[in-house]
Design an enzyme around this catalytic site. Structure first.
Site, PDB file in Angstrom:
ATOM      1  N   SER A  69       0.825  -1.201   0.000  1.00 56.23           N
ATOM      2  CA  SER A  69       0.000   0.000   0.000  1.00 56.23           C
ATOM      3  C   SER A  69       0.871   1.269   0.000  1.00 56.23           C
ATOM      4  O   SER A  69       1.617   1.515  -0.950  1.00 56.23           O
ATOM      5  CB  SER A  69      -0.943  -0.043   1.215  1.00 56.23           C
ATOM      6  OG  SER A  69      -1.813   1.043   1.254  1.00 56.23           O
TER       7      SER A  69
ATOM      8  N   HIS B  30      -7.492  -5.422   0.140  1.00 53.48           N
ATOM      9  CA  HIS B  30      -6.262  -4.671   0.397  1.00 53.48           C
ATOM     10  C   HIS B  30      -5.453  -5.239   1.562  1.00 53.48           C
ATOM     11  O   HIS B  30      -4.220  -5.280   1.503  1.00 53.48           O
ATOM     12  CB  HIS B  30      -6.632  -3.212   0.697  1.00 53.48           C
ATOM     13  CG  HIS B  30      -5.506  -2.248   0.586  1.00 53.48           C
ATOM     14  ND1 HIS B  30      -4.995  -1.839  -0.627  1.00 53.48           N
ATOM     15  CD2 HIS B  30      -4.788  -1.591   1.529  1.00 53.48           C
ATOM     16  CE1 HIS B  30      -4.019  -0.977  -0.423  1.00 53.48           C
ATOM     17  NE2 HIS B  30      -3.864  -0.818   0.875  1.00 53.48           N
TER      18      HIS B  30
END
Length: 437
Positions: free
Chosen positions: A200, A405
């Site tokens: 990320s 995610h």
């Protein structure tokens, strides 16, 4: 008078948009706005949304202990060689670096994502943490902590009570924190290159380092990006999209209540909890943790037994400005530096608009791994990034339609779906390692 108008406008816009079911926000003795919201349920019972309260009945004492141990003690507890290292950036931030030490082995640097810390790589325990897996496969594992998180809250001049301490975004992390961390590791291990794995925001700071200090590309064997982020045009995160849509008003509100650090343990998160919580969400830790509110979650890959550990270590801290920068990327559709407003932009950058980052400078070999159900790094935005990078050696869509995610680091099946593939690609690229003299 000037402060009240934008606040009222913000409130009306939020209610009109349907984005907010409820929020109560006060300034001193004045209630800015107070609206009811849906209360989530826990096993059929209503519970209050209060991120300071945890439901820990019948939780394994071993898991409860892990929720309170820091990264160093987590590693040590499970019999791995743990080390703490401290380094200073060229702009005065003091960062903590954790190591699962295997002297003489190829070093790999793990860089956490937004609102996260080095604990993310080990808190799921042996056999379920990527940090442990890399060590078991023969690597010397180093785990970074960027400025402002749990382990990197010191500066040579400012304390966390100073607004100046929090005057940073991920730009400064990429320009200062990551280069300083890489140099420290290479000096300590006496090698000239290392592996880089970012999740990320850990990918964002790598692109920025390459843009601002392209000479560091010569120090990278292979960069592997998990849920890689640069463009946020198609981002589905309610928090990021809110910051993009209401960026001017949100900035004012946060400054009015004195928030330089983005503090998730306040009523700001109440605006978003119902977006991801429903009657099948069996624990309110998910509803009240800003990481899940930002990224969403995958019920099938989330090990709910480990939720006390997750909420014990995250969110780990970020600056308000950092969060606003993510909102700006979503609003602009580009990958560029922080937007200070046209007047300050002209003074700082020499242009009215902030300059874009130079992704063509990412000369290191790059592998990109992404998921179909990722709110922050959806396939459309990863494709945009892929087309801009000059040396992508692997682009892999995880074979699970619900992969989210956070599954890249915490997923129950992450090893089978992804990590084993990563290890193979790492081995195939290690012939470029040049040992230092």
């Amino acid at each position: 008078m000037s402060a009240k108008v934008p606040i009222v406008a913000l409130t009306l816009c939020l209610l009109h948009s349907g984005l907010v079911e409820g929020i109560s926000l006060s300034l001193g003795d004045i209630t800015l706005f107070n609206v009811n919201f849906k209360t989530p349920t826990f096993l059929g019972r209503s519970v209050a949304v209060d991120s300071n309260v945890r439901l820990e009945n019948d939780v394994d004492p071993n898991i409860q202990e892990d929720s309170h141990l820091n990264t160093y003690n987590l590693i040590k507890k499970y019999g791995y060689p743990a080390e703490n290292h401290t380094l200073q950036t060229d702009d005065g931030y003091i960062l903590t670096l954790h190591r699962i030490a295997r002297p003489g082995a190829t070093p790999v640097l793990l860089v956490h994502g937004l609102l996260d810390s080095s604990a993310t790589w080990v808190m799921m325990g042996p056999n379920k943490g990527l940090g442990y897996l890399l060590y078991d496969q023969g690597y010397d594992v180093w785990m970074a902590n960027v400025r402002g998180n749990t382990y990197s809250r010191r500066h040579v001049k400012y304390s966390t009570h100073h607004a100046k301490f929090w005057d940073f975004t991920f730009h400064e992390m990429g320009k200062h924190d990551i280069p300083a961390t890489i140099d420290y590791i290479l000096n300590a291990t006496e090698v000239s290159q290392l592996h880089y794995i970012g999740h990320s925001q850990g990918t964002v700071v790598f692109w920025i380092m390459a843009s601002e200090k392209p000479e560091y590309m010569d120090k990278i064997i292979l960069m592997q990006g998990l849920a890689p982020v640069a463009f946020l045009k198609h981002c589905r995160s309610p928090v990021v999209n809110f910051l993009a849509e209401w960026h001017l008003s949100v900035s004012l509100v946060l400054k009015l209540i004195g928030v330089h650090e983005f503090l998730p343990k306040n009523e700001f998160i109440s605006m978003f909890n119902r977006i991801i919580c429903d009657e099948t969400t069996i624990t309110k830790e998910i509803c009240s943790n800003v990481i899940f509110l930002t990224t969403g979650f995958d019920k099938l890959q989330l090990n709910e037994t480990m939720l006390p550990v997750i909420v014990g270590h995250s969110p780990a801290g970020a600056s308000t400005k950092q969060m606003q920068h993510f909102g700006q990327l979503n609003r602009s559709g580009g990958f560029r530096q922080y937007d200070h407003g046209w007047l300050r932009n002209h003074w700082i950058y020499g242009t009215i608009e902030p300059p874009s980052y130079h992704l063509e400078n990412v000369r290191a070999k790059v592998a990109l791994y992404y998921g179909q159900n990722d709110w922050l790094a959806p396939p459309e935005d990863v494709d945009m990034l892929y087309r801009k990078l000059p040396n992508v050696v692997e682009k892999y869509l995880v074979d699970d339609k619900e992969f989210n995610h956070l599954d890249f680091i915490w997923g129950i099946d992450a090893r089978e779906l992804l990590w084993d593939r990563m290890l193979e690609i790492m081995r195939n690229n290690e012939n470029s390692v040049i040992k230092g003299v």
